[in-house]
Design a protein around this motif. Structure first.
Motif, PDB file in Angstrom:
ATOM      1  N   TYR A  52     -35.708  44.369 -16.505  1.00 54.60           N
ATOM      2  CA  TYR A  52     -36.948  44.535 -16.762  1.00 54.60           C
ATOM      3  C   TYR A  52     -36.989  45.993 -17.533  1.00 54.60           C
ATOM      4  O   TYR A  52     -37.592  46.000 -18.783  1.00 54.60           O
ATOM      5  N   ALA A  53     -36.175  46.906 -17.314  1.00 52.76           N
ATOM      6  CA  ALA A  53     -36.153  48.312 -18.041  1.00 52.76           C
ATOM      7  C   ALA A  53     -35.544  47.871 -19.320  1.00 52.76           C
ATOM      8  O   ALA A  53     -36.196  48.615 -20.330  1.00 52.76           O
ATOM      9  N   ARG A  89     -38.008  46.136 -21.609  1.00 53.59           N
ATOM     10  CA  ARG A  89     -39.231  47.197 -22.165  1.00 53.59           C
ATOM     11  C   ARG A  89     -38.707  48.029 -23.287  1.00 53.59           C
ATOM     12  O   ARG A  89     -39.539  48.576 -23.948  1.00 53.59           O
ATOM     13  N   TYR A 127     -32.045  44.670  -6.208  1.00 57.40           N
ATOM     14  CA  TYR A 127     -33.057  45.140  -6.691  1.00 57.40           C
ATOM     15  C   TYR A 127     -32.978  45.711  -8.085  1.00 57.40           C
ATOM     16  O   TYR A 127     -33.510  45.752  -9.025  1.00 57.40           O
ATOM     17  N   ALA A 128     -31.745  46.496  -8.081  1.00 52.93           N
ATOM     18  CA  ALA A 128     -31.225  47.276  -9.253  1.00 52.93           C
ATOM     19  C   ALA A 128     -31.192  46.244 -10.339  1.00 52.93           C
ATOM     20  O   ALA A 128     -31.484  46.447 -11.579  1.00 52.93           O
ATOM     21  N   SER A 129     -30.430  44.905 -10.348  1.00 54.06           N
ATOM     22  CA  SER A 129     -30.124  44.115 -11.148  1.00 54.06           C
ATOM     23  C   SER A 129     -31.359  43.543 -11.815  1.00 54.06           C
ATOM     24  O   SER A 129     -31.582  43.466 -12.969  1.00 54.06           O
ATOM     25  N   ARG A 130     -32.575  43.299 -10.918  1.00 56.42           N
ATOM     26  CA  ARG A 130     -33.890  42.832 -11.398  1.00 56.42           C
ATOM     27  C   ARG A 130     -34.589  44.101 -12.177  1.00 56.42           C
ATOM     28  O   ARG A 130     -35.067  43.731 -13.273  1.00 56.42           O
ATOM     29  N   ALA A 131     -34.646  45.202 -11.456  1.00 53.90           N
ATOM     30  CA  ALA A 131     -35.282  46.199 -12.045  1.00 53.90           C
ATOM     31  C   ALA A 131     -34.652  46.626 -13.434  1.00 53.90           C
ATOM     32  O   ALA A 131     -35.404  46.985 -14.625  1.00 53.90           O
ATOM     33  N   GLY A 132     -33.348  46.508 -13.565  1.00 57.14           N
ATOM     34  CA  GLY A 132     -32.513  46.871 -14.614  1.00 57.14           C
ATOM     35  C   GLY A 132     -32.761  46.134 -15.922  1.00 57.14           C
ATOM     36  O   GLY A 132     -32.871  46.303 -17.120  1.00 57.14           O
TER      37      GLY A 132
END
Length: 101
Positions: A26-27, A30, A19-24
């Protein structure tokens, strides 16, 4: 059923890292505008990954696999529905295996 704490922690840790790698990603995208070549690369990446998964078994699969792949392509072109195309290809491979005995 027994729940082992070490296995549960390993699964939760892997989920957290995923999750952290995917969300990171995206962050970061952005906050920072990616260069044009990175945007082009990201647009074409899913097709490349799909081919990397499909090509080895297709090459090793023989005529049944090639026939199934042809059915998938034909049904996809006719219906524009990937789910139906994949199910049709699976049915074609199973049918050929059943006919071959």
């Amino acid at each position: 059923m027994e729940v082992r704490l070490d296995v549960l922690l390993a699964i939760l840790g892997m989920a957290l890292v995923t999750y952290a790698s995917r969300a990171g990603g995206y962050a970061v995208l952005r906050a920072v505008r990616a260069p044009d070549w990175v945007q082009v690369l990201l647009r074409h990446l899913p097709g490349c990954l799909f081919m990397a998964y499909v090509a080895p078994p297709l090459l090793a699969g023989g005529p049944g696999a090639w026939a199934g792949a042809a059915v998938v392509v034909a049904v996809q072109l006719a219906t524009r529905n990937l789910g139906i195309a994949i199910l049709s290809g699976i049915a074609a491979v199973w049918g050929l295996a059943w006919l071959a005995g």
